[in-house]
Write a protein that holds these residues in place. Structure first.
Motif, mmCIF file in Angstrom:
data_model
loop_
_atom_site.group_PDB
_atom_site.id
_atom_site.type_symbol
_atom_site.label_atom_id
_atom_site.label_comp_id
_atom_site.label_asym_id
_atom_site.label_seq_id
_atom_site.Cartn_x
_atom_site.Cartn_y
_atom_site.Cartn_z
ATOM 1 N N PRO A 192 0.804 -1.230 0.000
ATOM 2 C CA PRO A 192 0.000 0.000 0.000
ATOM 3 C C PRO A 192 0.834 1.277 0.000
ATOM 4 O O PRO A 192 1.922 1.322 0.561
ATOM 5 C CB PRO A 192 -0.822 -0.107 1.290
ATOM 6 C CG PRO A 192 -0.150 -1.112 2.114
ATOM 7 C CD PRO A 192 0.613 -2.011 1.218
ATOM 8 N N VAL A 193 0.287 2.304 -0.643
ATOM 9 C CA VAL A 193 0.917 3.614 -0.732
ATOM 10 C C VAL A 193 -0.122 4.655 -0.317
ATOM 11 O O VAL A 193 -1.250 4.634 -0.808
ATOM 12 C CB VAL A 193 1.400 3.908 -2.170
ATOM 13 C CG1 VAL A 193 1.998 5.295 -2.268
ATOM 14 C CG2 VAL A 193 2.392 2.858 -2.627
ATOM 15 N N CYS A 194 0.265 5.547 0.584
ATOM 16 C CA CYS A 194 -0.648 6.590 1.056
ATOM 17 C C CYS A 194 -0.995 7.540 -0.094
ATOM 18 O O CYS A 194 -0.101 8.082 -0.745
ATOM 19 C CB CYS A 194 -0.011 7.375 2.203
ATOM 20 S SG CYS A 194 -1.022 8.741 2.803
ATOM 21 N N PRO A 195 -2.296 7.748 -0.362
ATOM 22 C CA PRO A 195 -2.682 8.645 -1.452
ATOM 23 C C PRO A 195 -2.414 10.115 -1.133
ATOM 24 O O PRO A 195 -2.364 10.945 -2.034
ATOM 25 C CB PRO A 195 -4.181 8.397 -1.620
ATOM 26 C CG PRO A 195 -4.630 7.839 -0.331
ATOM 27 C CD PRO A 195 -3.450 7.131 0.274
ATOM 28 N N ARG A 196 -2.205 10.429 0.124
ATOM 29 C CA ARG A 196 -1.993 11.828 0.517
ATOM 30 C C ARG A 196 -0.523 12.225 0.432
ATOM 31 O O ARG A 196 -0.170 13.229 -0.155
ATOM 32 C CB ARG A 196 -2.517 12.059 1.929
ATOM 33 C CG ARG A 196 -2.405 13.502 2.362
ATOM 34 C CD ARG A 196 -3.255 13.746 3.591
ATOM 35 N NE ARG A 196 -3.296 15.156 3.892
ATOM 36 C CZ ARG A 196 -2.704 15.691 4.950
ATOM 37 N NH1 ARG A 196 -2.048 14.948 5.804
ATOM 38 N NH2 ARG A 196 -2.792 16.995 5.149
ATOM 39 N N CYS A 197 0.356 11.423 1.080
ATOM 40 C CA CYS A 197 1.767 11.812 1.138
ATOM 41 C C CYS A 197 2.688 10.912 0.324
ATOM 42 O O CYS A 197 3.865 11.219 0.177
ATOM 43 C CB CYS A 197 2.241 11.864 2.601
ATOM 44 S SG CYS A 197 2.362 10.262 3.398
ATOM 45 N N GLY A 198 2.187 9.799 -0.184
ATOM 46 C CA GLY A 198 3.005 8.909 -1.005
ATOM 47 C C GLY A 198 3.863 7.939 -0.213
ATOM 48 O O GLY A 198 4.663 7.209 -0.793
ATOM 49 N N GLU A 199 3.709 7.897 1.087
ATOM 50 C CA GLU A 199 4.490 6.988 1.941
ATOM 51 C C GLU A 199 4.129 5.541 1.635
ATOM 52 O O GLU A 199 2.967 5.196 1.444
ATOM 53 C CB GLU A 199 4.218 7.290 3.415
ATOM 54 C CG GLU A 199 4.932 6.393 4.384
ATOM 55 C CD GLU A 199 6.449 6.526 4.315
ATOM 56 O OE1 GLU A 199 7.119 5.475 4.319
ATOM 57 O OE2 GLU A 199 6.956 7.658 4.257
ATOM 58 N N ALA A 200 5.144 4.678 1.574
ATOM 59 C CA ALA A 200 4.900 3.266 1.299
ATOM 60 C C ALA A 200 5.441 2.360 2.397
ATOM 61 O O ALA A 200 5.014 1.219 2.510
ATOM 62 C CB ALA A 200 5.528 2.885 -0.040
ATOM 63 N N ASP A 201 6.371 2.857 3.192
ATOM 64 C CA ASP A 201 7.020 2.000 4.176
ATOM 65 C C ASP A 201 6.309 1.959 5.523
ATOM 66 O O ASP A 201 6.260 0.921 6.173
ATOM 67 C CB ASP A 201 8.475 2.444 4.391
ATOM 68 C CG ASP A 201 9.300 2.272 3.125
ATOM 69 O OD1 ASP A 201 9.010 1.326 2.368
ATOM 70 O OD2 ASP A 201 10.206 3.081 2.901
ATOM 71 N N LEU A 202 5.764 3.067 5.971
ATOM 72 C CA LEU A 202 5.164 3.145 7.304
ATOM 73 C C LEU A 202 3.641 3.140 7.228
ATOM 74 O O LEU A 202 2.967 4.070 7.674
ATOM 75 C CB LEU A 202 5.669 4.386 8.037
ATOM 76 C CG LEU A 202 7.173 4.427 8.301
ATOM 77 C CD1 LEU A 202 7.594 5.773 8.844
ATOM 78 C CD2 LEU A 202 7.568 3.313 9.259
ATOM 79 N N ILE A 203 3.102 2.069 6.671
ATOM 80 C CA ILE A 203 1.661 1.907 6.540
ATOM 81 C C ILE A 203 1.230 0.752 7.432
ATOM 82 O O ILE A 203 1.801 -0.330 7.377
ATOM 83 C CB ILE A 203 1.251 1.606 5.086
ATOM 84 C CG1 ILE A 203 1.755 2.692 4.135
ATOM 85 C CG2 ILE A 203 -0.247 1.401 4.976
ATOM 86 C CD1 ILE A 203 1.144 4.039 4.338
ATOM 87 N N GLN A 204 0.226 1.004 8.260
ATOM 88 C CA GLN A 204 -0.299 -0.031 9.148
ATOM 89 C C GLN A 204 -1.668 -0.479 8.651
ATOM 90 O O GLN A 204 -2.491 0.347 8.259
ATOM 91 C CB GLN A 204 -0.459 0.507 10.578
ATOM 92 C CG GLN A 204 0.819 0.972 11.209
ATOM 93 C CD GLN A 204 0.559 1.678 12.536
ATOM 94 O OE1 GLN A 204 -0.510 2.232 12.763
ATOM 95 N NE2 GLN A 204 1.564 1.647 13.404
ATOM 96 N N SER A 205 -1.903 -1.782 8.704
ATOM 97 C CA SER A 205 -3.231 -2.309 8.396
ATOM 98 C C SER A 205 -4.061 -2.299 9.666
ATOM 99 O O SER A 205 -3.581 -2.682 10.725
ATOM 100 C CB SER A 205 -3.133 -3.735 7.858
ATOM 101 O OG SER A 205 -2.503 -3.739 6.611
#
Length: 144
Positions: free
Chosen positions: A32-45
């Motif tokens: 997953p990639v955050c649609p707001r900031c583009g972060e891909a590494d620090l995403i929690q389910s």
């Protein structure tokens, strides 16, 4: 088109959680990639909570502290229809070479005429530039 609906019922999209997993694998092949900031590494389910309204596929971006799902930025966004219903509509649109007939869509999806028109309109707008080929990865053969 109705025979396509019956074939769809036998596919793996009968379960909402499986539908989310399938769409996430298409949209985010590397995670997953955050649609707001583009972060891909620090995403929690975030686990769905059956005691409250179950929200499948909910993610939390740690840096911007925003929640999101794979529905954001897609034709599914701001829709109360289950993702399985959207996938069924896409499947039916791909099965029929002609323009999606809203009466058949209403019958196959089990929704009102107004909802069927809105779904057909969103599908039409989503494919206006590139045709139905843009939805081709969402075939039933690919899900199972």
């Amino acid at each position: 088109m109705i025979s396509s609906a019956l074939a769809f019922e036998q596919s793996c999209f009968r379960d909402e959680a499986a539908a989310y997993v399938f769409v996430e694998s298409l949209v985010w092949p590397s995670g997953p990639v955050c649609p707001r900031c583009g972060e891909a590494d620090l995403i929690q389910s975030i686990r769905p909570n059956p005691a409250k309204r179950v929200r499948y596929g909910l993610k939390n971006c740690v840096p911007c502290n925003r929640q999101f799902t794979v529905r954001q930025g897609m034709i599914f966004e701001n829709s109360k229809l289950p993702l399985t219903t959207w996938l069924k509509a896409i499947f039916l649109a791909l099965a029929d070479a002609d323009r999606v007939n809203t009466a058949e869509l209403r019958e196959a999806l089990g929704v009102t005429s107004v909802t069927a028109r809105l779904v057909a309109k969103r599908l039409e707008l989503a494919t206006a530039d590139h045709g139905l080929d843009t939805l081709a990865p969402l075939t039933a053969e690919r899900c199972c």
